[in-house]
Design a protein around this motif. Sequence first.
Motif, PDB file in Angstrom:
ATOM      1  N   UNK A  93      10.348  -2.376   1.775  1.00  0.00           N
ATOM      2  CA  UNK A  93      10.414  -1.066   0.981  1.00  0.00           C
ATOM      3  C   UNK A  93      11.890  -0.791   0.594  1.00  0.00           C
ATOM      4  N   UNK A  94      12.692  -1.131   1.524  1.00  0.00           N
ATOM      5  CA  UNK A  94      14.067  -1.037   1.090  1.00  0.00           C
ATOM      6  C   UNK A  94      14.676  -1.769   0.007  1.00  0.00           C
ATOM      7  N   UNK A  95      14.233  -3.052   0.036  1.00  0.00           N
ATOM      8  CA  UNK A  95      14.622  -3.953  -0.666  1.00  0.00           C
ATOM      9  C   UNK A  95      14.043  -3.711  -2.351  1.00  0.00           C
ATOM     10  N   UNK A  96      12.712  -3.298  -2.166  1.00  0.00           N
ATOM     11  CA  UNK A  96      12.114  -3.011  -3.434  1.00  0.00           C
ATOM     12  C   UNK A  96      13.014  -1.549  -4.005  1.00  0.00           C
ATOM     13  N   UNK A  97      13.166  -0.741  -3.281  1.00  0.00           N
ATOM     14  CA  UNK A  97      13.960   0.388  -3.674  1.00  0.00           C
ATOM     15  C   UNK A  97      15.331   0.010  -4.208  1.00  0.00           C
ATOM     16  N   UNK A  98      15.992  -0.895  -3.577  1.00  0.00           N
ATOM     17  CA  UNK A  98      17.305  -1.339  -3.980  1.00  0.00           C
ATOM     18  C   UNK A  98      16.965  -2.032  -5.298  1.00  0.00           C
ATOM     19  N   UNK A  99      15.977  -2.746  -5.554  1.00  0.00           N
ATOM     20  CA  UNK A  99      15.811  -3.647  -6.757  1.00  0.00           C
ATOM     21  C   UNK A  99      15.494  -2.650  -8.068  1.00  0.00           C
ATOM     22  N   UNK A 100      14.407  -2.193  -7.597  1.00  0.00           N
ATOM     23  CA  UNK A 100      13.566  -1.274  -8.689  1.00  0.00           C
ATOM     24  C   UNK A 100      14.034   0.262  -8.904  1.00  0.00           C
ATOM     25  N   UNK A 101      14.566   0.710  -7.816  1.00  0.00           N
ATOM     26  CA  UNK A 101      15.026   2.001  -7.785  1.00  0.00           C
ATOM     27  C   UNK A 101      14.048   2.797  -7.149  1.00  0.00           C
ATOM     28  N   UNK A 102      14.506   3.895  -6.452  1.00  0.00           N
ATOM     29  CA  UNK A 102      13.480   4.699  -5.566  1.00  0.00           C
ATOM     30  C   UNK A 102      12.754   5.394  -6.639  1.00  0.00           C
ATOM     31  N   UNK A 103      12.807   5.774  -8.032  1.00  0.00           N
ATOM     32  CA  UNK A 103      12.009   6.220  -8.843  1.00  0.00           C
ATOM     33  C   UNK A 103      10.694   5.426  -9.317  1.00  0.00           C
ATOM     34  N   UNK A 104      10.778   4.215  -9.144  1.00  0.00           N
ATOM     35  CA  UNK A 104       9.577   3.155  -9.345  1.00  0.00           C
ATOM     36  C   UNK A 104       8.931   2.756  -8.039  1.00  0.00           C
ATOM     37  N   UNK A 105       9.337   3.319  -6.905  1.00  0.00           N
ATOM     38  CA  UNK A 105       8.481   3.263  -5.583  1.00  0.00           C
ATOM     39  C   UNK A 105       7.472   4.380  -5.463  1.00  0.00           C
ATOM     40  N   UNK A 106       6.341   4.208  -5.249  1.00  0.00           N
ATOM     41  CA  UNK A 106       5.443   5.167  -5.126  1.00  0.00           C
ATOM     42  C   UNK A 106       4.570   4.858  -4.063  1.00  0.00           C
ATOM     43  N   UNK A 107       4.574   5.595  -2.898  1.00  0.00           N
ATOM     44  CA  UNK A 107       3.902   5.665  -1.521  1.00  0.00           C
ATOM     45  C   UNK A 107       2.193   5.789  -1.918  1.00  0.00           C
ATOM     46  N   UNK A 108       1.516   4.733  -1.497  1.00  0.00           N
ATOM     47  CA  UNK A 108       0.000   4.767  -1.936  1.00  0.00           C
ATOM     48  C   UNK A 108      -0.576   5.348  -0.618  1.00  0.00           C
ATOM     49  N   UNK A 109      -1.720   6.100  -0.995  1.00  0.00           N
ATOM     50  CA  UNK A 109      -2.421   6.684   0.033  1.00  0.00           C
ATOM     51  C   UNK A 109      -3.232   5.473   0.629  1.00  0.00           C
ATOM     52  N   UNK A 110      -4.037   5.589   1.810  1.00  0.00           N
ATOM     53  CA  UNK A 110      -4.885   4.543   2.279  1.00  0.00           C
ATOM     54  C   UNK A 110      -6.064   4.409   1.576  1.00  0.00           C
ATOM     55  N   UNK A 111      -6.499   3.091   1.307  1.00  0.00           N
ATOM     56  CA  UNK A 111      -7.716   2.953   0.271  1.00  0.00           C
ATOM     57  C   UNK A 111      -8.431   2.152   1.379  1.00  0.00           C
ATOM     58  N   UNK A 112      -9.590   2.129   1.015  1.00  0.00           N
ATOM     59  CA  UNK A 112     -10.724   1.122   1.529  1.00  0.00           C
ATOM     60  C   UNK A 112     -10.596  -0.317   0.928  1.00  0.00           C
ATOM     61  N   UNK A 113     -10.344  -1.281   1.893  1.00  0.00           N
ATOM     62  CA  UNK A 113     -10.389  -2.726   1.285  1.00  0.00           C
ATOM     63  C   UNK A 113     -10.779  -3.563   2.486  1.00  0.00           C
ATOM     64  N   UNK A 114     -11.109  -4.845   1.986  1.00  0.00           N
ATOM     65  CA  UNK A 114     -11.847  -5.508   3.018  1.00  0.00           C
ATOM     66  C   UNK A 114     -11.146  -7.142   2.408  1.00  0.00           C
ATOM     67  N   UNK A 115     -10.150  -7.646   3.037  1.00  0.00           N
ATOM     68  CA  UNK A 115      -9.614  -8.892   2.573  1.00  0.00           C
ATOM     69  C   UNK A 115      -9.514  -9.804   3.909  1.00  0.00           C
TER      70      UNK A 115
END
Length: 95
Positions: free
Chosen positions: A1-23
């Motif tokens: 997450x730190x690398x993404x925030x550094x690259x894209x800027x914190x304003x473009x990082x959005x925490x996601x709520x848990x979602x149901x998925x099966x992979x």
Amino acid sequence: MAAFAECFGAQRIMPMPQVNASKDVGVFGEAIGVPTVFWFWGGLEPETVLTALTENRIDSLPSNHSPYFAPLVEPTLSTGVQALVVVTLTWLHST
């Protein structure tokens, strides 16, 4: 997450709520001993996503398996490629 925030800027990082998925993709990484990660990056109109988050109906948004999924080509494509490069370089530098 730190690398993404550094690259894209914190304003473009959005925490996601848990979602149901099966992979089962994690099984492949485990089988050959490599890390596996599953993340989401944009693709839909930002206003649509923010409204769904605010109204607690994130599950109503079309996902990549939905016939209604129609991501914006840009900036989705360039962001995805950039994210893959960032995470790859970050992982390689940590090993």
